[in-house]
Design a protein around this motif. Structure first.
Motif, PDB file in Angstrom:
ATOM      1  N   LEU A  26      -2.599   4.401  16.282  1.00  0.00           N
ATOM      2  CA  LEU A  26      -1.346   4.208  16.385  1.00  0.00           C
ATOM      3  C   LEU A  26      -0.612   4.760  15.113  1.00  0.00           C
ATOM      4  O   LEU A  26       0.366   5.584  14.919  1.00  0.00           O
ATOM      5  N   HIS A  27      -1.298   4.238  13.605  1.00  0.00           N
ATOM      6  CA  HIS A  27      -0.453   4.674  12.476  1.00  0.00           C
ATOM      7  C   HIS A  27      -0.696   6.267  12.151  1.00  0.00           C
ATOM      8  O   HIS A  27       0.466   6.853  11.948  1.00  0.00           O
ATOM      9  N   HIS A  28      -1.597   6.836  12.297  1.00  0.00           N
ATOM     10  CA  HIS A  28      -1.934   8.190  12.397  1.00  0.00           C
ATOM     11  C   HIS A  28      -1.164   9.150  13.423  1.00  0.00           C
ATOM     12  O   HIS A  28      -0.575   9.952  13.284  1.00  0.00           O
ATOM     13  N   ASN A  73       3.689  10.559   1.923  1.00  0.00           N
ATOM     14  CA  ASN A  73       2.787   9.686   1.536  1.00  0.00           C
ATOM     15  C   ASN A  73       1.700   8.963   2.416  1.00  0.00           C
ATOM     16  O   ASN A  73       0.490   8.569   1.939  1.00  0.00           O
ATOM     17  N   HIS A  74       1.817   9.279   3.805  1.00  0.00           N
ATOM     18  CA  HIS A  74       0.875   8.797   4.603  1.00  0.00           C
ATOM     19  C   HIS A  74      -0.364   9.974   4.368  1.00  0.00           C
ATOM     20  O   HIS A  74      -1.746   9.337   4.669  1.00  0.00           O
ATOM     21  N   GLY A  75      -0.414  11.129   4.551  1.00  0.00           N
ATOM     22  CA  GLY A  75      -1.284  11.984   4.120  1.00  0.00           C
ATOM     23  C   GLY A  75      -2.115  11.494   2.805  1.00  0.00           C
ATOM     24  O   GLY A  75      -3.372  11.719   2.910  1.00  0.00           O
ATOM     25  N   GLY A 122       7.484  -0.760   2.565  1.00  0.00           N
ATOM     26  CA  GLY A 122       7.458  -0.122   1.364  1.00  0.00           C
ATOM     27  C   GLY A 122       5.917   0.338   1.124  1.00  0.00           C
ATOM     28  O   GLY A 122       5.026   0.148   1.962  1.00  0.00           O
ATOM     29  N   TRP A 123       5.632   0.729  -0.218  1.00  0.00           N
ATOM     30  CA  TRP A 123       4.502   1.098  -0.692  1.00  0.00           C
ATOM     31  C   TRP A 123       4.202   0.548  -1.927  1.00  0.00           C
ATOM     32  O   TRP A 123       4.881   0.272  -2.701  1.00  0.00           O
ATOM     33  N   VAL A 124       2.721   0.120  -2.441  1.00  0.00           N
ATOM     34  CA  VAL A 124       2.572  -0.235  -3.655  1.00  0.00           C
ATOM     35  C   VAL A 124       1.572   0.832  -3.991  1.00  0.00           C
ATOM     36  O   VAL A 124       0.699   1.318  -3.301  1.00  0.00           O
ATOM     37  N   CYS A 156      -0.905   1.897  -1.302  1.00  0.00           N
ATOM     38  CA  CYS A 156      -1.074   0.769  -0.125  1.00  0.00           C
ATOM     39  C   CYS A 156       0.246   0.717   0.675  1.00  0.00           C
ATOM     40  O   CYS A 156       1.108   0.464   0.088  1.00  0.00           O
ATOM     41  N   ASP A 157       0.017   1.294   2.026  1.00  0.00           N
ATOM     42  CA  ASP A 157       1.125   1.348   2.769  1.00  0.00           C
ATOM     43  C   ASP A 157       1.403  -0.259   3.177  1.00  0.00           C
ATOM     44  O   ASP A 157       0.561  -1.041   3.912  1.00  0.00           O
ATOM     45  N   VAL A 158       2.595  -0.795   2.900  1.00  0.00           N
ATOM     46  CA  VAL A 158       2.991  -2.023   3.336  1.00  0.00           C
ATOM     47  C   VAL A 158       4.044  -2.203   4.288  1.00  0.00           C
ATOM     48  O   VAL A 158       4.671  -3.109   4.517  1.00  0.00           O
ATOM     49  N   TRP A 159       4.048  -0.863   5.045  1.00  0.00           N
ATOM     50  CA  TRP A 159       4.957  -1.025   6.114  1.00  0.00           C
ATOM     51  C   TRP A 159       4.285  -1.976   7.117  1.00  0.00           C
ATOM     52  O   TRP A 159       2.989  -1.945   7.203  1.00  0.00           O
ATOM     53  N   GLU A 160       5.192  -2.695   7.946  1.00  0.00           N
ATOM     54  CA  GLU A 160       4.413  -3.390   8.882  1.00  0.00           C
ATOM     55  C   GLU A 160       3.741  -2.743  10.008  1.00  0.00           C
ATOM     56  O   GLU A 160       2.593  -3.204  10.614  1.00  0.00           O
ATOM     57  N   HIS A 161       3.907  -1.487  10.262  1.00  0.00           N
ATOM     58  CA  HIS A 161       3.353  -0.848  11.125  1.00  0.00           C
ATOM     59  C   HIS A 161       1.910  -0.378  10.770  1.00  0.00           C
ATOM     60  O   HIS A 161       0.980   0.045  11.509  1.00  0.00           O
ATOM     61  N   ALA A 162       1.466  -0.704   9.468  1.00  0.00           N
ATOM     62  CA  ALA A 162       0.210  -0.510   8.881  1.00  0.00           C
ATOM     63  C   ALA A 162      -0.788  -1.602   9.347  1.00  0.00           C
ATOM     64  O   ALA A 162      -1.944  -1.419   9.421  1.00  0.00           O
TER      65      ALA A 162
HETATM   66 FE   LIG Z   1       2.745   3.756   7.506  1.00  0.00          FE
END
Ligand SMILES: [Fe+2]
Length: 192
Positions: A26-28, A73-75, A122-124, A156-162
């Motif tokens: 789902l995420h990718h 960011n995702h890549g 967001g992201w950390v 680290c992707d901290v969007w809820e969709h992760a």
């Molecule tokens: Fe994401």
């Protein structure tokens, strides 16, 4: 040239049990793909069509900048995870973290604390500042260190969709899983 969705550098099921295949699919396959497709749609007629994604992120403004940043960011995030990940870094990265934070455990606690404290999406990031020292940076929404002077080492992707598919709203559980699959070798190679 249109921006392409990069293939995951590992099979979907290989981060299990820490990150389930369905979450990665789902995420990718959905979220990341949507950022890439929207970036390409917005690039048309922008004058930035010939640039590499990194340059689009740095030069675009508004919604194109946000979509391109999320595509990049995702890549980057996928390359921060590995089926052979987890544990602790070695070499120079271990030395830099120990010097900055006392020891690795204190670094990980601080990174986790910032990830849990980040409101909304967001992201950390673990970054290397221009002075050579490591630092932890939290960015809201689609923001990315790529537009500044820091060198991103780890995201680290901290969007809820992760994590919402398998962990609902339990961001802390996701952080525990994240540490089990972090690719420290890749992070260490990014040091300047
Ligand atoms: Fe994401």
């Amino acid at each position: 040239m249109p921006i392409e969705l990069p293939a995951l550098p590992y099979a979907h099921a290989t981060l299990e049990p820490h990150i389930p295949a369905a979450t990665l699919e789902l995420h990718h396959g959905s979220h990341h793909r949507a950022y890439v497709e929207e970036t390409n749609r917005l690039l048309e007629g922008s004058g930035l069509e010939e640039l590499a994604l990194e340059q689009v992120v740095r030069q675009a403004r508004g919604r194109l900048a946000e979509q391109a940043a999320q595509a990049w960011n995702h890549g980057f995030y996928w390359t921060c995870l590995s089926p052979r990940g987890g544990g602790e870094p070695g070499g120079r990265l271990a030395e830099l973290l120990a010097r900055q934070y006392g020891d690795f455990t204190r670094f990980r606690e601080e990174f986790t604390r910032m990830a849990l404290a980040l409101p909304g999406s967001g992201w950390v990031w673990l970054v290397q500042h221009p002075d050579g020292n490591p630092g932890i940076v939290a960015t809201r929404g689609a923001a990315t260190p790529l537009t500044g002077a820091d060198v991103p080492l780890l995201a680290c992707d901290v969007w809820e969709h992760a994590y919402y598919l398998d962990r609902r709203d339990a961001r802390a559980e996701y952080l525990e899983a994240f540490w089990k699959v972090v690719d420290w070798e890749a992070a260490g190679k990014r040091l300047v």
